[in-house]
Structures are given as structure tokens and as C-alpha cells.
Design an enzyme around this catalytic site. Structure first.
Site, mmCIF file in Angstrom:
data_model
loop_
_atom_site.group_PDB
_atom_site.id
_atom_site.type_symbol
_atom_site.label_atom_id
_atom_site.label_comp_id
_atom_site.label_asym_id
_atom_site.label_seq_id
_atom_site.Cartn_x
_atom_site.Cartn_y
_atom_site.Cartn_z
ATOM 1 N N CYS A 212 -25.581 -33.486 -49.422
ATOM 2 C CA CYS A 212 -25.712 -34.029 -50.784
ATOM 3 C C CYS A 212 -26.399 -35.392 -50.761
ATOM 4 C CB CYS A 212 -24.309 -34.084 -51.399
ATOM 5 S SG CYS A 212 -24.040 -35.310 -52.663
ATOM 6 N N CYS B 71 -24.695 -38.384 -52.440
ATOM 7 C CA CYS B 71 -23.530 -38.833 -51.667
ATOM 8 C C CYS B 71 -23.948 -39.883 -50.639
ATOM 9 C CB CYS B 71 -22.884 -37.654 -50.938
ATOM 10 S SG CYS B 71 -22.197 -36.404 -52.038
#
Ligand SMILES: [Zn+2]
Length: 156
Positions: A81, A84
Site C-alpha cells: 500500500c 501506508c
């Protein structure tokens, strides 16, 4: 580009920290987070937790949120991700500011999918704040450090 953020290990009883003075591993029990801790070997004061805590098992996470004397800022993330990765250094700043006031916990949803399911995490990153075992705030999507700080302060 990747930024390596230092993390602290945890188990079902507390956070595992190495004494900066003598190198002895110590455990900070969740119940006493926010209080002063002394090294079991050299009796010097241990510095407060100023780095994100890496959650490596479901029982460790339940113990942390259930017993921590401090607010827990739980970050649900995954290695694939992109957002993230942007939020990780922001959380590291928050962890460093929070020393003694709150604890930042990192949950890798690839390694601990049961926790993501249990807490109904449908998007990542998602931050969930816990106090005394109860969820007090939740935010999906990445936030800069200032936004995370605001989330913590608003949740009280
Ligand atoms: Zn020591």
C-alpha cells in the site's frame, strides 16, 4: 524509495525494549505504560516509548489495547500500500512526540488478517484509537502528523 522506521517489539505482557545504558532487554508491562521504568539490571531510568510498536500476534494486540494505561493509536497497513508508506514516517513523528502520553502500534494486515477483520478494516491505511479497551476514534486514509495529532487530541 523506502523509509525504514525503527519499531519496538511487543508480546502478550508488554513492550520489549533494550536498555540504552547496559543493553539488557527489559519488558514494560502494558498496565504501567506512562510511568517511569527502571532497567532490571543497571537500575537506570529507561526512556519513554518514542517509536512505533510492531504488533506480531493477535494476543499481543488485545493485551495492548485492553491493558495499556495510555491511548493506543493503531495503524492498520500493508506492504503493498503506497499511502501506508507515506504515513509511516508521520506516525513515527507522532510516536516520538507521544512518549509517555500515547503509544503508536503498527498492524501489518497481511500478517494479521484476523485483526483487520475483527475491527472491520475495509481500507488501508486506517487508524483506530483505543482507550481502556474501547475504540474512541477512527480515520481511513493517510494523514500528515498534524492531522494525526488533531485526531488524538479530539478523541481526548
Ligand atoms: Zn540497563
Amino acid at each position: 524509495m523506502s523509509i525504514v522506521v525503527e519499531t519496538i517489539e511487543s508480546d502478550e505482557r508488554g513492550l520489549l525494549v533494550t536498555c540504552p545504558h547496559c543493553g539488557k532487554p527489559n519488558r514494560m508491562n502494558y498496565e504501567r505504560l506512562g510511568h517511569a521504568f527502571r532497567c532490571g539490571q543497571c537500575h537506570d531510568n529507561l526512556p519513554p516509548i518514542g517509536e512505533p510498536v510492531e504488533i506480531t500476534s493477535e494476543p499481543s494486540f488485545y493485551a495492548l489495547i485492553g491493558r495499556s494505561a495510555l491511548t493506543v493509536v493503531a495503524d492498520f497497513w500493508a506492504p503493498w500500500c503506497g499511502p501506508c508508506k507515506m504515513v509511516a514516517p508521520e506516525l513515527a513523528k507522532i510516536a516520538s512526540e507521544g512518549s509517555g502520553r500515547w503509544v503508536v502500534a503498527e498492524i501489518n494486515t497481511e500478517e494479521l488478517p484476523g485483526l483487520a477483520q475483527r475491527f472491520g478494516i475495509s481500507a488501508i491505511p486506517t487508524m483506530v484509537l483505543f482507550k481502556a479497551g474501547r475504540e474512541i476514534a477512527r480515520q481511513a486514509g493517510s494523514l500528515p502528523a498534524a492531522g494525526i495529532r488533531q485526531l488524538i487530541q479530539q478523541a481526548g
